[in-house]
Enzyme design. Structure first.
Site, short mmCIF file in Angstrom:
data_model
loop_
_atom_site.label_atom_id
_atom_site.label_comp_id
_atom_site.label_asym_id
_atom_site.label_seq_id
_atom_site.Cartn_x
_atom_site.Cartn_y
_atom_site.Cartn_z
N LYS A 26 113.24 69.96 -54.87
CA LYS A 26 113.83 70.58 -55.99
C LYS A 26 114.54 71.79 -55.68
O LYS A 26 114.36 72.75 -55.09
CB LYS A 26 112.78 70.98 -57.07
CG LYS A 26 113.24 71.45 -58.29
CD LYS A 26 112.81 70.71 -59.60
CE LYS A 26 113.82 71.13 -60.84
NZ LYS A 26 114.89 70.13 -61.18
N ARG A 63 106.22 85.20 -36.38
CA ARG A 63 106.81 86.33 -35.76
C ARG A 63 107.22 87.60 -36.52
O ARG A 63 106.84 87.50 -37.64
CB ARG A 63 108.07 85.82 -35.06
CG ARG A 63 109.12 85.41 -36.41
CD ARG A 63 110.42 85.18 -35.82
NE ARG A 63 111.21 84.45 -36.54
CZ ARG A 63 111.99 84.82 -37.40
NH1 ARG A 63 111.93 86.17 -37.75
NH2 ARG A 63 112.84 84.17 -38.37
#
Ligand code: ADP
Length: 448
Positions: free
Chosen positions: A201, A291
């Site tokens: 969406k 990370r």
């Protein structure tokens, strides 16, 4: 604790890691391409190793050369920074196989959050709310139209292997979907070598809100609130702030605890960011970055912690130096990304920097690998610095940002500094009223 670590990166993030290591009494090894022999990270590290030619595929992405550099120098661990090999599961695995510690999550964590479809499935299983869309990849147009009609137009087609804001197409109706679906697949094939796409969406006016998480790998995990990174150009962030102007303490607690609990379940280790789109009180997961993020300093500023130090600690098995209760928000922080780019087209502008003067004073942090006389090579990212300010509240942070930008001198190349001066004059920015489309619309109005 490690005695020596290697930083498999360049630029400001390499300096960021070298600085944390030095404060911890750990020796640092820089690696560099031939184009970066004069780079600041090479000068600042205790040792350096040339790992290949200018092209990053042959240097900063060259796993074998990096592992050899560890062996030659006796580095016990590798910090990957962001980008390059930071989310490469096979690199994390290869280091492990060589008894070198990867300062980051396990190869398995990188894998389950790696491609975007797997990440969404993992998120769902962990109880994280996701954007409505296709169950996995969509192979043909008939399926695509079925999914789109099910969730309602507009929809966004995204490449499973996408990243860095690339590989996304919006379609407002069936006719547009047909074209978008075909081009998205061929572009994904060309850019990522994988033509799988999925459908979501398309949210009309969301904010990009991301939650910083941190785990010790032993089942303890915390969240460090959110960052609002809605100001984006071509899906790339240019201005980030914490806390988010639209996020109340109740919203923060709710989504923060969902993320922290998910990280506890998977025994996540190190720093991670769970990215959401936020609209009308609801959060929708889009991806997780396993990370350190470019914009991590705004979180460091408001919580008073050193995330790189924590990464190194948990990688060495020492655990986190804080608990959830220790983490209290203090003030407001904003980061702007300074790129060597020429406005209004943002075309890269590498070249020789004649003068570099970093701003200073209370609440100002400049993370940059520039110096006067340095030549910015044309081969890498155009990010040349991050200016981060911290104030007692948002108006103070904005005033400080305006003042610090005025002090900054980068002479010799064009930069994105004028963009930030102009943005700071906008009432919507002053009031924190913007969403992920605001900047593109504003740029179109300014420059057509
Ligand atoms: P990438 O990994 O390439 O950065 P993301 O999935 O994180 O891709 O999305 C990047 C940006 O694209 C988001 O911050 C947002 O601006 C936009 N975007 C992604 N998914 C949607 C969506 N479903 N609706 C609206 N905008 C989206």
């Amino acid at each position: 604790m490690f005695e020596k670590i290697l930083i498999a990166n360049r630029g400001e993030i390499a300096l960021r890691v070298i600085r944390a290591a030095r404060e911890m009494g750990i020796k640092s090894v820089a690696v560099h391409s031939t184009a970066d022999s004069d780079a600041m990270h090479v000068r600042m590290a205790d040792e350096s190793v040339c790992i290949g030619p200018a092209s990053s595929t042959e240097s900063y992405l060259n796993k074998a050369a990096i592992i050899s550099a560890c062996e030659i120098t006796g580095a016990q661990a590798v910090h990957p920074g962001y980008g390059f090999l930071s989310e490469n599961a096979s690199f994390a695995q290869a280091l492990e196989d060589h008894d070198i510690t990867f300062i980051g999550p396990s190869a398995e964590h990188i894998r389950i959050m790696g491609d975007k479809i797997t990440a969404k499935e993992t998120a769902k299983e962990l109880g994280i709310p996701v954007v409505p869309g296709s169950e996995g990849g969509v192979a043909d147009f008939e399926t695509a139209i079925g999914v789109a009609e099910g969730i309602g137009f507009p929809v966004i087609i995204k490449a499973t292997a996408g990243g860095g804001g690339r590989g996304m197409k919006v379609a407002k109706n069936a006719a547009e979907l047909e074209v978008a679906f075909r081009t998205a697949r061929s572009e994904a094939k060309a850019a990522f070598g994988n033509d799988e796409v999925y459908i979501e969406k398309y949210l009309q006016k969301p904010r990009h809100i991301e939650i910083q998480v941190f785990g010790d790998g032993k089942g303890n995990a915390v969240h460090l609130g959110e960052r609002d990174c809605s100001l984006q150009r071509r899906h790339q962030k240019v201005f980030e702030e914490a806390p988010g102007p639209a996020i109340t303490p109740a919203l923060r607690d709710r989504i923060g605890m969902i993320c922290a609990n998910a990280m506890k379940k998977i025994r996540y280790i190190g720093a991670g960011t769970v990215e959401f789109l936020y609209e009308d009180g609801e959060f929708y997961f889009i991806e997780m970055n396993t990370r350190l993020q470019v914009e991590h300093p705004v979180t460091e500023a408001i919580f008073g912690v050193d995330l790189v130090r924590e990464q190194i600690r948990v990688a060495a098995g020492l655990g986190m130096s804080f608990t959830q209760d220790d983490l209290q928000i203090n003030g407001h922080s904003i980061e702007v990304r300074i790129n060597a780019e020429r406005l209004p087209n943002f075309s890269p502008c590498p070249g020789r920097v004649r003068t570099f003067h970093a701003p200073g004073g209370l609440g100002v942090r400049m993370d940059s690998a520039l110096y006067g006389g340095y030549s910015i090579p044309p081969y890498y990212d155009s990010l040349i610095g991050k200016l981060i300010v911290h104030g007692r509240d948002r108006p103070e942070a904005l005033a400080r940002l305006r003042r610090a930008l005025g002090e900054l001198i980068v002479d010799g190349v064009d930069t994105t500094v004028p963009l930030f001066h102009a943005l700071l004059a906008e009432p919507d920015i002053q009031n924190g009223e913007y969403n992920i489309h605001w900047l593109e619309r504003w740029l179109a109005e300014q420059f057509g």
